[in-house]
Structure formats: structure tokens, C-alpha cells
Design an enzyme around this catalytic site. Structure first.
Site, PDB file in Angstrom:
ATOM      1  N   SER A   9       0.761  -1.236  -0.147  1.00 30.61           N
ATOM      2  CA  SER A   9      -0.038  -0.033   0.001  1.00 30.61           C
ATOM      3  C   SER A   9       0.783   1.171  -0.092  1.00 30.61           C
ATOM      4  O   SER A   9       1.973   1.226   0.445  1.00 30.61           O
ATOM      5  CB  SER A   9      -0.843   0.052   1.265  1.00 30.61           C
ATOM      6  OG  SER A   9      -1.528   1.415   1.199  1.00 30.61           O
ATOM      7  N   TYR A  62      -2.700  -0.938  10.287  1.00 33.52           N
ATOM      8  CA  TYR A  62      -2.693  -1.237   9.066  1.00 33.52           C
ATOM      9  C   TYR A  62      -1.476  -0.832   8.685  1.00 33.52           C
ATOM     10  O   TYR A  62      -0.771  -1.478   7.725  1.00 33.52           O
ATOM     11  CB  TYR A  62      -4.099  -0.410   8.489  1.00 33.52           C
ATOM     12  CG  TYR A  62      -4.128  -0.640   6.741  1.00 33.52           C
ATOM     13  CD1 TYR A  62      -4.778  -1.855   6.466  1.00 33.52           C
ATOM     14  CD2 TYR A  62      -3.609   0.248   6.014  1.00 33.52           C
ATOM     15  CE1 TYR A  62      -4.938  -2.164   4.968  1.00 33.52           C
ATOM     16  CE2 TYR A  62      -3.787   0.093   4.583  1.00 33.52           C
ATOM     17  CZ  TYR A  62      -4.333  -0.990   4.100  1.00 33.52           C
ATOM     18  OH  TYR A  62      -4.316  -1.380   2.716  1.00 33.52           O
TER      19      TYR A  62
END
Ligand SMILES: NC(=O)c1ccc[n+]([C@@H]2O[C@H](COP(=O)([O-])OP(=O)(O)OC[C@H]3O[C@@H](n4cnc5c(N)ncnc54)[C@H](O)[C@@H]3O)[C@@H](O)[C@H]2O)c1
Ligand SMILES: [Zn+2]
Length: 679
Positions: free
Chosen positions: A556, A569
């Protein structure tokens, strides 16, 4: 094309015959009808032959699969036929007999259909008929089984001369309804479509009934001590453990996709005393050689042999197989033979476990296995009545390396970039993973979709194609056993594994003080630990296969970018990103490339956004949830919305040949976010 009932009757008869595997092997055999139409040029009646063209299968034949020839011109070929030495030239001459655009390309068997004086002709490859055709005393058996109704035709390679032979036999034997073609199959005829079909079925069923009544009880010999089938679970475990090595054997010259079956007929054959002798004799029907090679590789160890022992022995047997195949080529090749097409086996038999078959794609691999099962049925029938005696090696070679077959292979479309590659994409029932699976399949790969929900995974796979293309299965990537089971299921479904995409994930955006231990653990378990487990189980396969491969992490932007409210995350995404570099460093020596992709703001199709996160982010930015994608786009340098397909494109590029020298790389797919630039 035409509304002639001769054609519609031919299609329905062909479909019925082709639908039942007892009648013919897949894509084997051909059918024809003769009839009259008005010649659009002269307005006069013209006699035509409709015959199944080259390629395709009887079971699904449509009128577009028929070649259409003018009978007067076809019959006139007899007068210019230069003799059996030059019979192959007649195939090119068929093109000068075509009516109109001619339909499908005429096959090698066209002469048999055109020259035999009957309105309807079926040429089929039934196991029962080939059993008689390959018995050492096939001629005598033909008389015993069928009386005068069926005539024996000695083996001859399909072509113009075989057509002439059969035409002559029909004329000389007005009582006959068909013939047995030595080493090959059967041909039957009739004045009507119904009569031809009934005659074909009579020959097939009469042969089968004769075998059932007269065959000795153990056609493959007595049971072989220690070679009985393992219990189902144990043979699946052993099959999965052997599959990577077996694929490396089948793929030494050229990468192959595999098919595994533990059909009880295969297991019974391998459990019987005569299987080594029979397997070494090889197959016989001309359709078989290109698909199965002349003979299989047979592991000569009992069912209980360990995986390590089996692998050690297989390595030796592979060397022997290659030397043996090279010897066969060298003994039989002439100056104008096509080059050797690779010396690896296409069929590998493992006693107690089953059969692995290989091909350039899954369908070809599966059909090769079906053909070998046909061969086992044929051997059972022939040995039951007599002694199995397939055509000799020189004739097998003349078929396998036939110039006409070579020309057919040369006409095949260029394979897609990922043909023969096998992909496992985690979390691919939704969003980015689904787009990746679709793209890899579109580029020719076989794809396994693994996700938490079986039904969703199977539905996503079904959207892509049938089980030759995509398979869906359930796997929670946080569970080591489940991950191993998914990798095992992949190698059993397609023979191996090449492209691994760690995509499964979820996002719970929370501030540090709100992040619970459970939040932390869940995200780390799915993403950091989950991709570690998948990479570990997959890497074992990749290393054993010796075919290189790709592991791709969908990381990401947040693995680089530091913002508030994302501790768990972003930290686990950074962990994934470093796994890329660590594994690139470790697996490079095995030819395995490891790369990552950093997407950002993929709203459309994403379960993460639909599951509440999108609504929260939209509220934070003060926009409608449905405008979130556009909002993110405005924050990017390129002002473009990022779609799942954009991430999928990057995955394809990473595992395509163009990036063969790139490992340890992260590609941002974020439409440009300066704060996440890699440096
Ligand atoms: N959407 C984005 O903007 C974005 C941005 C950067 C990175 N990513 C990453 O892309 C990946 C895919 O995200 P998406 O947006 O397509 O989300 P998604 O929710 O649409 O897809 C994720 C899939 O993973 C599956 N999954 C979750 N936990 C699993 C588990 N334990 N085992 C197996 N499967 C599991 C889910 O069932 C779901 O089908 C994730 O790793 C995500 O972090 C997404
Ligand atoms: Zn044939």
C-alpha cells in the site's frame, strides 16, 4: 450455410455419437454425409460431401465445423493420385475440390469419407473397437466377433490410400456395414444417417459385449504386492507432495500445465503385475501420440515409497526417459523430419497414487490424461481377449513427426503471454484481487482464487471461465494448515504454481488510543503473517519445480506514507513491503522474483471501502461516499481515479517477460502521491 437435411441429420448424429465416451475419444473420429444442392453458378444440381473438418470434437460439432467438397472433383482425384509414396500431396488437392468457401479445413480422413460409396460414413475411435484393432490376432478376432458384417483392414497411416483401401473393401463386400482399421479404430457406413449411426453403434456395442463375455478375469495380470491404491486422503497428500517435482520433469524442455486423476481404472492398472510391460508398449490410436507421447514414464516403486525416495528415483527415470525418447527420434528420423519436440514425458504414472498428464494448457493436459485412460481401456480389452500389439515404433514416429501434423502445429495461434503459468491470488473474490485474477486469466494463466468465502470464491472463478481456467477455493490466510491446503489444491488442480499474489487484506483505520490488541492482531495476522505463510508454502513448490516464478505483494501507499489514525494497517503494510525485499534477496538464486505494488485510493469494487471505511473517510473529508473516488483523484498528481484494473495491469507487467530482470521493486499505483514517493 445450408438448410439441407443431410447436414442437420449429420450434425445431430455426430453430436449424439460424440457425447458418449464409449464411442470415440475427445476430438477423435469424423463423420460425413453426401447430398445434392443446386450449384449457384450453373443452376444445375451438384453432388456435395459434408465432412467434419480438421480439429474440433464430434460432441459439439456445428455446421461451421464441416468441410464442404464437390464429389465429382473429389472422385476425379483418383485419376491423378500419384501413389502411396506421395499421398500427402492429396491434402493440398482437397482445396481444389471445395464448394463455395469450403467451410472448415478438410482433414486427412476426407478421402475415406469421399471415396467410400455410401451416403453416410462414420469413422470412430471407440475403446472396444480399438481393443480388437490392437489385438495381435485382430483379423481373426474381427471374423469371430462380427462375422462377415465387418471387414478387417490392415494398419495403414490415415490418408488417401487408406480411403482407397476402404472404398475397395466396401465394393468387394456388399454385405459389410463397416470395418475394423488395424491399430486404429473403426469405420461404418449406411444409406441413411440413421443406418450409419445404428451400424456404428452395433460395431461398438458388439465388440464391448464380446469383450465382456470372453475376456479373462485379470487382463492386467494378478495384483502386484504393495502396488494397491493408497487410501484417498493419503494418495492426495502424496500426489500434492510429488506434483512440483513431476512438473519439473514434464517441463524440462518447455513449461507445462498438469492434470491429476486418481480414477480407479488408472489405480487398478498400476496395481496389476503386467502394467510395466503394457505401459512400455505405448498407445496405438494415431490421435494419441501428439498428446501422450509414445509411452508414459512409470515410477517403478510401490505405493508405500516415501516422497523423498520417489523423487530420487523419478530423477533417474527422467534421465532414462529422455535418453530413450532421443533414441526413438534418432532411430526413426529422416533428413526431412521435423525437429525433435522435446524429450520429456507427457504422462507420468505413480503406483498407488494416480496419473499426471501434461500439456501447454489445462485443457490439453486434461485431454492427454483422458487419452491415456482410453489407452488403458484398450489394453484391458486387447489383453483380455488376446495380446495387446500396438503399431510398431517406426509407424508411431511417422505419425508423431508427420509433416502434415507439423504444419498443423505451425498454424496454431501464438500462445498468450502467461500461457502455461499457474497463479494463486489470495483475497481474489472481491476488489483488487478479483481484477488481478481476471487479468492473469485473460493473459492465458490458470488461476486459483482463494478467499474466506467458498461460494464467493467459486462465483468469481466461474465469472472467469470453467475449471480449465479458474478454480475458487476457501482459505483463511492466517491459518497455516489452510494455506498449505490451498497450495496443495492448486498443484492438484493445475499441476504446479508459478505466480503468487498476496492480496488478501482488510483495513480498520483507527487512532493509536482506539486501536485494540485485537485490531492489531487481526490486521497483522491477515497481511504480515498471512502473506508470510502463503509465500512460505508457495516457495517450496516454486523451488522444487525449478521453473522460477513470481511472488507479488499488494502492499500500500501506506507502507511509505505516514499519516494519523492508521497505526496497525500501515505498520503491517510496511511489514509486507519489507518481506518483498527480504524474499527477493533470498529467492533470487531459485529464479523467483519478488515484487510489490503500492496502490492507493481504489474505491470502486473494494470491499474495504464498501465495508464502512469509505463512509468514514468520506465523512472525514466532507464529501458524499459515492464521490470519494473522485475526491481521491483530485488529491493525486495525475488527477486520475485509481481502479482495480490499474493494479491488475501492474501485476501483469511484473510477471510478464518484459520485467524478467526486476526483483525487489515496488510499483506505486496511486496516480501520483508525492508523500509516498520511493527514495
Ligand atoms: N482499496 C484500496 O484503496 C487499497 C489501497 C492499498 C492497498 N490495498 C490492498 O489491496 C488488497 C485488496 O484490497 P481490496 O480493496 O480489493 O479489498 P476487498 O475487501 O475488496 O478485498 C479483500 C479480499 O480479501 C479477503 N480476505 C480478508 N481476510 C482474509 C483472510 N484472512 N484470508 C483470505 N482472504 C481474506 C476478503 O474476503 C476480500 O475478498 C488488500 O491487501 C488491501 O490492503 C487496497
Ligand atoms: Zn482415426
Amino acid at each position: 450455410m445450408t438448410n439441407n437435411t443431410a447436414v442437420s441429420d449429420l450434425i445431430s448424429r455426430s453430436n449424439r455419437l460424440g457425447a458418449d465416451p464409449k464411442n470415440t475419444n475427445y476430438a477423435g473420429g469424423n463423420t460425413s454425409a453426401k447430398g445434392t444442392e443446386t450449384d449457384p453458378v450453373t443452376g444445375e444440381p451438384v453432388e456435395l460431401l459434408w465432412v467434419k473438418g480438421s480439429g474440433g470434437d464430434l460432441g459439439t460439432l456445428k455446421d461451421t465445423g464441416l468441410a464442404v467438397l464437390r464429389l465429382d472433383r473429389m472422385r476425379a482425384l483418383v485419376d491423378v493420385y500419384p501413389g502411396v509414396e506421395r499421398e500427402d500431396e492429396m491434402v493440398a488437392a482437397f482445396d481444389f475440390c471445395l464448394h463455395g468457401k469450403g467451410g472448415a479445413a478438410p482433414s486427412i480422413d476426407t478421402a475415406m469419407h469421399g471415396l467410400v460409396d455410401a451416403a453416410h460414413v462414420d469413422h470412430l475411435h471407440p475403446d472396444s473397437g480399438i481393443a480388437i484393432a490392437t489385438a495381435v490376432d485382430g483379423e481373426e478376432l474381427t471374423g469371430k466377433v462380427f462375422g462377415e458384417k465387418v471387414v478387417w483392414v490392415p494398419w495403414r497411416r490415415p490418408g488417401f490410400q487408406l480411403g482407397l483401401d476402404i472404398a475397395q473393401i466396401k465394393t468387394a463386400n456388399p454385405q459389410a456395414i463397416g470395418c475394423v482399421l488395424g491399430g486404429h479404430g473403426i469405420t461404418a457406413w449406411g444409406n441413411t444417417s440413421e443406418e450409419a449411426e445404428a451400424n456404428s453403434l452395433w460395431i461398438i456395442d458388439t465388440a464391448a459385449a464380446y469383450i465382456a463375455e470372453n475376456a479373462k478375469p485379470e487382463p492386467f495380470g494378478p495384483p502386484l504386492d504393495g502396488y494397491a491404491a493408497l487410501p484417498e486422503a493419503a494418495r492426495r497428500v502424496k500426489a500434492a507432495a510429488l506434483a512440483p517435482t513431476l512438473r519439473s520433469i514434464a517441463s524440462f524442455d518447455k513449461p507445462m500445465v498438469g492434470h491429476f486423476t486418481d480414477d480407479e481404472r488408472v489405480l487398478e492398472f498400476l496395481a496389476s503385475a503386467e502394467h510395466p510391460r503394457l505401459a512400455a508398449l505405448g498407445t496405438s490410436c494415431p490421435d494419441h501420440f501428439l498428446r501422450t507421447k509414445v509411452k508414459p514414464l512409470v515410477l517403478d516403486l510401490p505405493a508405500g515409497a516415501s516422497v523423498e525416495e520417489s523423487i530420487a528415483r523419478l530423477t533417474v527415470l527422467h534421465e532414462e526417459y529422455r535418453a530413450d525418447y532421443q533414441g526413438y527420434y534418432d532411430r526413426n528420423a529422416t533428413a526431412d523430419s521435423p525437429a525433435i519436440r522435446g524429450a520429456d514425458p507427457l504422462i507420468i504414472l505413480v503406483p498407488g497414487v494416480g496419473m499426471f498428464s501434461y500439456g501447454a494448457n489445462k485443457q490439453t493436459a486434461r485431454v492427454a490424461g483422458e487419452f491415456y485412460l482410453n489407452a488403458i481401456n484398450v489394453m484391458r480389452g486387447a489383453e483380455g481377449l488376446s495380446t495387446y500389439a500396438p503399431i510398431n515404433e517406426a509407424e508411431k514416429f511417422r505419425i508423431e513427426y508427420w509433416a502434415l501434423e507439423e504444419a498443423k502445429l505451425a498454424r496454431m495461434p501464438k500462445p498468450k503471454p502467461l500461457a502455461s503459468r499457474i497463479a494463486l491470488v489470495t483475497g481474489a473474490a472481491s476488489g483488487i484481487g478479483k481484477a488481478i485474477a481476471e487479468r492473469l486469466a485473460a493473459e492465458g494463466a490458470c488461476v486459483v482464487i482463494a478467499d474466506l468465502d467458498l461460494e464467493k470464491a467459486q462465483a468469481a472463478a466461474a465469472e472467469i471461465g470453467n475449471s480449465d481456467v479458474a478454480v475458487g477455493l476457501v482459505a483463511n490466510v492466517t491459518d497455516e494448515n489452510a494455506v498449505q491446503a490451498a497450495v496443495d489444491a492448486t498443484v492438484l488442480a493445475f499441476g504446479g504454481l508459478d505466480l503468487v499474489v498476496n492480496n488478501a487484506g482488510l483495513s480498520l483505520s483507527k487512532a493509536l488510543l482506539d486501536t485494540t490488541v485485537a485490531d492489531w492482531d487481526l490486521q497483522h495476522n491477515v497481511m504480515a503473517k498471512g502473506s508470510f505463510l502463503v509465500s512460505k508454502a508457495a516457495a517450496k513448490v516454486l523451488i522444487e519445480q525449478k521453473l522460477g516464478g513470481d511472488i507479488i505483494y499488494i502492499s500500500s501507499k501506506n507502507s511509505i506514507f505516514a499519516g494519523p489514525n492508521n497505526i496497525a494497517y500501515s505498520a503491517t503494510k510496511a511489514d509486507q513491503a519489507h518481506q518483498v525485499r527480504l524474499l527477493a534477496a533470498e529467492l533470487g538464486e531459485h529464479g523467483v522474483k519478488v515484487n510489490g505494488i503500492n496502490p492507493d485510493g481504489v474505491v470502486r469494487g473494494s470491499g474495504i471501502f464498501a465495508g464502512g471505511w469509505g463512509a468514514k473517510r468520506a465523512a472525514v473529508y466532507g464529501v458524499d461516499e459515492e464521490d470519494l473516488g473522485k475526491y481521491y483523484a483530485q488529491r493525486t498528481l495525475l488527477k486520475r481515479e485509481v481502479l482495480p484494473e490499474n493494479v491488475a495491469n501492474a501485476v501483469f507487467v511484473l510477471c510478464s517477460a518484459d520485467l524478467s530482470h526486476t526483483t525487489g521493486l515496488h510499483i506505486p499505483v496511486d496516480a501520483g502521491v508525492a508523500a509516498a514517493f520511493l527514495r
